[in-house]
Design a protein around this motif. Structure first.
Motif, PDB file in Angstrom:
ATOM      1  N   ALA A   9      -3.454  -5.722  13.565  1.00  0.00           N
ATOM      2  CA  ALA A   9      -4.675  -5.854  12.616  1.00  0.00           C
ATOM      3  C   ALA A   9      -5.653  -5.094  13.208  1.00  0.00           C
ATOM      4  O   ALA A   9      -6.064  -5.197  12.084  1.00  0.00           O
ATOM      5  CB  ALA A   9      -4.564  -6.782  13.991  1.00  0.00           C
ATOM      6  N   SER A  10      -5.714  -3.697  14.082  1.00  0.00           N
ATOM      7  CA  SER A  10      -7.180  -3.438  13.750  1.00  0.00           C
ATOM      8  C   SER A  10      -6.765  -2.194  12.905  1.00  0.00           C
ATOM      9  O   SER A  10      -7.582  -2.202  12.036  1.00  0.00           O
ATOM     10  CB  SER A  10      -7.297  -2.378  15.593  1.00  0.00           C
ATOM     11  N   LEU A  11      -5.407  -1.716  13.095  1.00  0.00           N
ATOM     12  CA  LEU A  11      -5.568  -0.774  11.843  1.00  0.00           C
ATOM     13  C   LEU A  11      -5.918  -1.520  10.448  1.00  0.00           C
ATOM     14  O   LEU A  11      -6.309  -0.380   9.719  1.00  0.00           O
ATOM     15  CB  LEU A  11      -3.825  -0.090  11.672  1.00  0.00           C
ATOM     16  N   ALA A  12      -5.600  -2.608  10.476  1.00  0.00           N
ATOM     17  CA  ALA A  12      -5.582  -3.258   8.748  1.00  0.00           C
ATOM     18  C   ALA A  12      -7.261  -3.760   8.851  1.00  0.00           C
ATOM     19  O   ALA A  12      -7.739  -3.812   7.151  1.00  0.00           O
ATOM     20  CB  ALA A  12      -5.011  -4.962   9.279  1.00  0.00           C
ATOM     21  N   GLU A  13      -8.301  -4.361   9.781  1.00  0.00           N
ATOM     22  CA  GLU A  13      -8.923  -4.054   9.578  1.00  0.00           C
ATOM     23  C   GLU A  13     -10.076  -2.556   8.817  1.00  0.00           C
ATOM     24  O   GLU A  13     -10.875  -2.832   8.022  1.00  0.00           O
ATOM     25  CB  GLU A  13      -9.862  -4.280  10.612  1.00  0.00           C
ATOM     26  N   ARG A  14      -9.012  -1.881   9.757  1.00  0.00           N
ATOM     27  CA  ARG A  14      -9.650  -0.169   9.632  1.00  0.00           C
ATOM     28  C   ARG A  14      -9.533  -0.281   7.820  1.00  0.00           C
ATOM     29  O   ARG A  14     -10.878   0.773   7.242  1.00  0.00           O
ATOM     30  CB  ARG A  14      -9.441   0.705  10.256  1.00  0.00           C
ATOM     31  N   LEU A  15      -8.029  -0.506   7.745  1.00  0.00           N
ATOM     32  CA  LEU A  15      -8.651   0.423   6.148  1.00  0.00           C
ATOM     33  C   LEU A  15      -8.981  -0.536   5.326  1.00  0.00           C
ATOM     34  O   LEU A  15      -9.341  -0.472   4.300  1.00  0.00           O
ATOM     35  CB  LEU A  15      -6.788  -0.510   5.712  1.00  0.00           C
ATOM     36  N   GLU A  16      -9.044  -1.757   6.002  1.00  0.00           N
ATOM     37  CA  GLU A  16     -10.475  -2.815   4.728  1.00  0.00           C
ATOM     38  C   GLU A  16     -11.313  -2.596   4.576  1.00  0.00           C
ATOM     39  O   GLU A  16     -12.525  -2.268   3.286  1.00  0.00           O
ATOM     40  CB  GLU A  16     -10.229  -4.495   5.635  1.00  0.00           C
ATOM     41  N   LEU A  17     -12.153  -2.062   6.328  1.00  0.00           N
ATOM     42  CA  LEU A  17     -13.325  -1.809   6.143  1.00  0.00           C
ATOM     43  C   LEU A  17     -14.367   0.101   5.841  1.00  0.00           C
ATOM     44  O   LEU A  17     -14.635  -0.132   5.177  1.00  0.00           O
ATOM     45  CB  LEU A  17     -14.322  -1.571   7.441  1.00  0.00           C
ATOM     46  N   TYR A  74      -1.414   7.889  14.591  1.00  0.00           N
ATOM     47  CA  TYR A  74      -0.803   7.792  13.593  1.00  0.00           C
ATOM     48  C   TYR A  74      -2.458   7.739  11.923  1.00  0.00           C
ATOM     49  O   TYR A  74      -2.194   6.517  12.576  1.00  0.00           O
ATOM     50  CB  TYR A  74       0.267   7.646  12.721  1.00  0.00           C
ATOM     51  N   ALA A  75      -2.530   8.433  11.621  1.00  0.00           N
ATOM     52  CA  ALA A  75      -3.225   8.398  10.793  1.00  0.00           C
ATOM     53  C   ALA A  75      -2.666   7.959   9.280  1.00  0.00           C
ATOM     54  O   ALA A  75      -2.125   9.010   8.783  1.00  0.00           O
ATOM     55  CB  ALA A  75      -4.463   9.707  10.441  1.00  0.00           C
ATOM     56  N   VAL A  76      -3.625   7.133   8.503  1.00  0.00           N
ATOM     57  CA  VAL A  76      -3.920   6.784   7.566  1.00  0.00           C
ATOM     58  C   VAL A  76      -4.645   6.873   6.496  1.00  0.00           C
ATOM     59  O   VAL A  76      -6.325   6.695   7.284  1.00  0.00           O
ATOM     60  CB  VAL A  76      -3.105   4.961   7.103  1.00  0.00           C
ATOM     61  N   LEU A  77      -4.653   8.286   5.642  1.00  0.00           N
ATOM     62  CA  LEU A  77      -5.282   8.791   4.654  1.00  0.00           C
ATOM     63  C   LEU A  77      -6.381   8.061   3.671  1.00  0.00           C
ATOM     64  O   LEU A  77      -5.917   7.097   2.813  1.00  0.00           O
ATOM     65  CB  LEU A  77      -4.977  10.111   4.146  1.00  0.00           C
ATOM     66  N   PRO A  78      -7.271   8.065   3.671  1.00  0.00           N
ATOM     67  CA  PRO A  78      -8.000   7.262   2.350  1.00  0.00           C
ATOM     68  C   PRO A  78      -7.208   7.529   1.159  1.00  0.00           C
ATOM     69  O   PRO A  78      -6.427   8.224   0.853  1.00  0.00           O
ATOM     70  CB  PRO A  78      -9.788   8.097   1.858  1.00  0.00           C
ATOM     71  N   GLU A  79      -7.172   7.225  -0.039  1.00  0.00           N
ATOM     72  CA  GLU A  79      -6.544   6.892  -1.471  1.00  0.00           C
ATOM     73  C   GLU A  79      -7.339   7.821  -2.169  1.00  0.00           C
ATOM     74  O   GLU A  79      -8.342   8.681  -1.743  1.00  0.00           O
ATOM     75  CB  GLU A  79      -6.819   6.157  -2.241  1.00  0.00           C
ATOM     76  N   ALA A  80      -6.182   8.797  -2.378  1.00  0.00           N
ATOM     77  CA  ALA A  80      -6.839  10.005  -3.295  1.00  0.00           C
ATOM     78  C   ALA A  80      -7.735  10.069  -4.706  1.00  0.00           C
ATOM     79  O   ALA A  80      -7.874   9.397  -4.855  1.00  0.00           O
ATOM     80  CB  ALA A  80      -5.309  10.550  -4.484  1.00  0.00           C
ATOM     81  N   LEU A 119       0.945  -1.123   0.130  1.00  0.00           N
ATOM     82  CA  LEU A 119      -0.346   0.378   0.522  1.00  0.00           C
ATOM     83  C   LEU A 119       0.898   0.955  -0.080  1.00  0.00           C
ATOM     84  O   LEU A 119       1.279   0.946   1.014  1.00  0.00           O
ATOM     85  CB  LEU A 119      -1.291  -0.100   1.250  1.00  0.00           C
ATOM     86  N   ALA A 120       0.506   2.132  -0.968  1.00  0.00           N
ATOM     87  CA  ALA A 120       1.557   3.402  -0.790  1.00  0.00           C
ATOM     88  C   ALA A 120       0.301   4.368  -0.665  1.00  0.00           C
ATOM     89  O   ALA A 120      -0.669   4.726  -1.595  1.00  0.00           O
ATOM     90  CB  ALA A 120       1.653   3.903  -2.613  1.00  0.00           C
ATOM     91  N   ARG A 121       0.106   4.819   0.367  1.00  0.00           N
ATOM     92  CA  ARG A 121      -0.497   5.739   1.050  1.00  0.00           C
ATOM     93  C   ARG A 121      -0.339   7.044   1.737  1.00  0.00           C
ATOM     94  O   ARG A 121       1.006   6.811   2.497  1.00  0.00           O
ATOM     95  CB  ARG A 121      -1.968   5.169   2.208  1.00  0.00           C
ATOM     96  N   ASP A 122      -1.070   8.204   2.241  1.00  0.00           N
ATOM     97  CA  ASP A 122      -0.510   9.145   3.022  1.00  0.00           C
ATOM     98  C   ASP A 122      -1.049   8.860   4.507  1.00  0.00           C
ATOM     99  O   ASP A 122      -1.619   8.247   4.367  1.00  0.00           O
ATOM    100  CB  ASP A 122      -1.482  10.495   2.145  1.00  0.00           C
ATOM    101  N   VAL A 123       0.725   9.086   5.170  1.00  0.00           N
ATOM    102  CA  VAL A 123       0.387   8.501   6.412  1.00  0.00           C
ATOM    103  C   VAL A 123       0.693  10.552   7.181  1.00  0.00           C
ATOM    104  O   VAL A 123       1.727  11.252   6.595  1.00  0.00           O
ATOM    105  CB  VAL A 123       1.405   7.714   7.105  1.00  0.00           C
ATOM    106  N   VAL A 124      -0.324  10.776   7.946  1.00  0.00           N
ATOM    107  CA  VAL A 124      -0.396  11.736   9.155  1.00  0.00           C
ATOM    108  C   VAL A 124       0.525  11.680  10.595  1.00  0.00           C
ATOM    109  O   VAL A 124      -0.739  11.036  11.150  1.00  0.00           O
ATOM    110  CB  VAL A 124      -1.088  13.044   8.891  1.00  0.00           C
TER     111      VAL A 124
END
Length: 167
Positions: A127-135, A161-167, A93-98
């Motif tokens: 694991a929680s981060l992976a689940e939130r990214l998937e959902l 640290y927040a992983v932002l949605p895909e642009a 995954l190439a995602r923006d992190v802030v």
């Protein structure tokens, strides 16, 4: 030379199932974030869910000859960003992190070269981060960074640290 308002090109993702070359990632980081070159990072290693930097104190000295709190706080924040970015990259995954929130507790002066260690605050954090990214396509993770000078814990930091949605 970096230009204000112009994003730096992303580092290509590693091959499927592959690992990042830590030296190559650190070189890219120095291009993407110019201040990295002055932080004194000697080495970056990853062991499971732990990311570690070995650092030189000299570039981070304050007027008293010990570690400058502002530089140390910036390092803890950046290390958490690196942890999250590398975690995403291992998953293709190439995602923006802030950074959404960061705190530091200074416990003892830093009087020599040191190491910074970053890991998830909770065992189930990744694991929680992976689940939130998937959902939801976005998510957050709480990370803890600890700065050790020899056997002395000098600084403990926490960041969300927040992983932002895909642009």
């Amino acid at each position: 030379m970096r230009e204000i308002g112009v994003p730096h090109p992303r580092l290509p993702l590693p091959a499927a199932g592959g690992e990042d070359d830590m030296a190559a990632f650190l070189a890219w980081l120095g291009e993407a974030i110019p201040m990295v070159g002055g932080l004194g990072i000697r080495e970056m290693t990853r062991d499971d869910d732990r990311l570690t930097w070995q650092l030189a104190l000299t570039p981070n000295l304050n007027d008293k000859g010990t570690g400058f709190g502002g530089a140390l706080a910036a390092q803890t924040t950046l290390l958490g960003w690196c942890w999250t970015t590398l975690w995403l990259r291992r998953r293709g995954l190439a995602r923006d992190v802030v950074v959404a929130e960061a705190t530091q507790r200074f416990l003892a002066p830093v009087t020599g070269d040191y190491r910074l260690v970053c890991e998830p605050e909770a065992d189930d954090g990744p694991a929680s981060l992976a689940e939130r990214l998937e959902l939801r396509g976005k998510g957050r993770i709480a990370l803890v960074q600890r700065l050790w000078c020899g056997d002395t814990l000098c600084l403990e930091a926490r960041g969300d640290y927040a992983v932002l949605p895909e642009a």
